[in-house]
Each structure stands twice: as C-alpha cells, then as structure tokens.
Design an enzyme around this catalytic site. Structure first.
Site, PDB file in Angstrom:
ATOM      1  N   GLY A  51     -27.235  58.218  39.583  1.00 51.49           N
ATOM      2  CA  GLY A  51     -28.143  59.120  38.881  1.00 51.49           C
ATOM      3  C   GLY A  51     -28.690  60.264  39.715  1.00 51.49           C
ATOM      4  O   GLY A  51     -28.976  61.342  39.183  1.00 51.49           O
ATOM      5  N   ASP A 110     -39.190  54.411  37.735  1.00 53.62           N
ATOM      6  CA  ASP A 110     -39.530  53.829  36.433  1.00 53.62           C
ATOM      7  C   ASP A 110     -40.411  52.593  36.677  1.00 53.62           C
ATOM      8  O   ASP A 110     -41.601  52.732  36.956  1.00 53.62           O
ATOM      9  CB  ASP A 110     -38.210  53.493  35.730  1.00 53.62           C
TER      10      ASP A 110
HETATM   11  P1  IMP Z   1     -36.696  51.168  38.288  1.00 58.38           P
HETATM   12  O1  IMP Z   1     -37.733  52.104  38.847  1.00 58.38           O
HETATM   13  O2  IMP Z   1     -36.273  50.100  39.240  1.00 58.38           O
HETATM   14  O3  IMP Z   1     -37.077  50.622  36.949  1.00 58.38           O
HETATM   15  O4  IMP Z   1     -35.316  51.875  38.078  1.00 58.38           O
HETATM   16  C1  IMP Z   1     -35.175  53.169  37.857  1.00 58.38           C
HETATM   17  C2  IMP Z   1     -33.777  53.364  37.378  1.00 58.38           C
HETATM   18  O5  IMP Z   1     -33.676  53.036  35.974  1.00 58.38           O
HETATM   19  C3  IMP Z   1     -33.416  54.803  37.503  1.00 58.38           C
HETATM   20  O6  IMP Z   1     -32.828  55.072  38.734  1.00 58.38           O
HETATM   21  C4  IMP Z   1     -32.468  54.995  36.354  1.00 58.38           C
HETATM   22  O7  IMP Z   1     -31.159  54.681  36.761  1.00 58.38           O
HETATM   23  C5  IMP Z   1     -32.901  53.996  35.315  1.00 58.38           C
HETATM   24  N1  IMP Z   1     -33.711  54.665  34.272  1.00 58.38           N
HETATM   25  C6  IMP Z   1     -35.013  54.482  34.014  1.00 58.38           C
HETATM   26  N2  IMP Z   1     -35.429  55.269  33.020  1.00 58.38           N
HETATM   27  C7  IMP Z   1     -34.347  55.969  32.635  1.00 58.38           C
HETATM   28  C8  IMP Z   1     -34.142  56.999  31.648  1.00 58.38           C
HETATM   29  O8  IMP Z   1     -35.045  57.427  30.911  1.00 58.38           O
HETATM   30  N3  IMP Z   1     -32.882  57.499  31.577  1.00 58.38           N
HETATM   31  C9  IMP Z   1     -31.850  57.093  32.368  1.00 58.38           C
HETATM   32  N4  IMP Z   1     -32.007  56.148  33.300  1.00 58.38           N
HETATM   33  C10 IMP Z   1     -33.244  55.585  33.437  1.00 58.38           C
END
Ligand code: IMP
Length: 187
Positions: A51, A110
C-alpha cells in the site's frame, strides 16, 4: 480455498476524498518538513508493501536530504489484519539500519497493530532514531496507542482506495484517494 472476488465497482463512480493534486501538495510539504528536520543527515525510508509504494515513491522524490529506501511486508488475511495483534513479517529489510535515522512509511494507520509491530521490530535493530510517516490516519479505529510523526491527512472511519491503497488488491493504481460506497466487513 478460492473465494469469489467481490463485484468490480468502477472507481470513477466513487467520491473523491483527496484529489491527486491535493495529495501531491501535501506529500511535498511533508517532504519539505522532513528535509528541514533531518538537514545534514542521511535517512532510510522503509515502505510497508504494497500500500505504501506510491506514497514512498512520491515522498522520496520530495525529500532533499540524502536518503535510501527499503521495504518490508507483513501478513494480512484478506483485508483484515489479525485482530489478536499477531502480525507476521513476511519480508524483512535488506540492509542493516543500526545507527541510522529511519522513517517507516505506511499507507494508512488504522487499528495501529501493524505499525506497533513494525516499530518494535525496527527498534530491535537499534536505529539512531525511528519515526513514522503515514499517508492517512484513522484515529477512531485505533486498538493500540500509537501515533505517526508525519500524517498527510487524518480521516473518519471510511474505507478508501487509490494511491496505492486497495480493496481485494484492486484500485491501487487509481490516482486520487476515493471512498468505497460501503465499508467492507471488519472496517
Ligand atoms: P492496522 O493499522 O494494523 O489496522 O493496518 C493498517 C492497514 O490496513 C493499512 O496498511 C491498510 O493496508 C489496511 N487498511 C486500513 N484501512 C484501509 C482502507 O480504508 N483502505 C485500504 N486499506 C486499508
């Protein structure tokens, strides 16, 4: 086990959250801030695949201090990372970072599980300093306390695609950041 792909939705039908021009302006300004803060130093940017690829490419080009970059990849199960926090590294950095100024570059902060895991991993390599740059921040969704040092945009809890970000691997090449009509399960 093969699972059916979700129906393809034309990205042009999705609302633009940030246009490519807005993204470019914000990334440029973060690049200038980083260049000023690390003046005279060398930095290593570590992008989180896949990403962050677009953000890292643009950020690296807007940073004027000496920089190199590397990539890591972490496991994900469909779209949702393991909610237990058991994030798994599937690609490590290629070059040592001990004694170096490191910035982890992520697409979205996130729940915070991925970056908490990566921060702990990177600290074990004893960098001179460690910061986090994220293109988007969704503070409402946080499960573990972690903040980024550089944030392009803070957004509400909506699922977005484009500028490297995907839904079921699609839409990474969409130039603007757009909002999916509905949040997928788990988001
Ligand atoms: P977290 O902070 O461990 O939950 O992970 C974050 C990852 O979740 C990001 O690097 C994205 O790959 C994925 N992610 C979270 N929200 C989104 C979104 O709105 N669109 C696309 N990917 C998302």
């Amino acid at each position: 086990m093969a699972t059916a792909l979700p129906e393809y939705v034309q990205p042009e039908t999705m609302d633009i959250l940030f246009s490519k021009e807005e993204i470019a302006a914000r990334v440029k300004s973060i690049g200038e801030q980083i260049s000023a803060e690390y003046a005279g130093e060398s930095i290593v940017l570590i992008g989180v695949l896949k990403g962050a690829a677009m953000f890292l490419a643009d950020l690296a080009r807007s940073i004027t201090v000496d920089n190199t970059f590397d990539f890591v990849a972490v496991s994900s199960y469909g779209r949702a990372r393991v909610s237990s926090g058991a994030v798994k590294l599937i690609k490590d950095i290629d070059n040592p970072i001990e004694g170096k100024h490191v910035i982890i570059v992520e697409d979205i902060l996130d729940t915070g599980l991925t970056l908490s895991f990566l921060r702990q991993m990177m600290l074990q390599h004893k960098p001179a300093s460690l910061k986090i740059a994220t293109c988007l921040d969704k503070p409402e969704r946080r499960l573990v306390p972690i903040e980024a040092d550089y944030v392009c945009f803070s957004i509400p809890n909506r699922f977005v695609i484009g500028y490297g970000m995907d839904f079921a691997e699609r839409y990474r090449g969409v130039a603007d950041i757009r909002i999916m009509p509905e949040n997928p399960p788990g988001h």
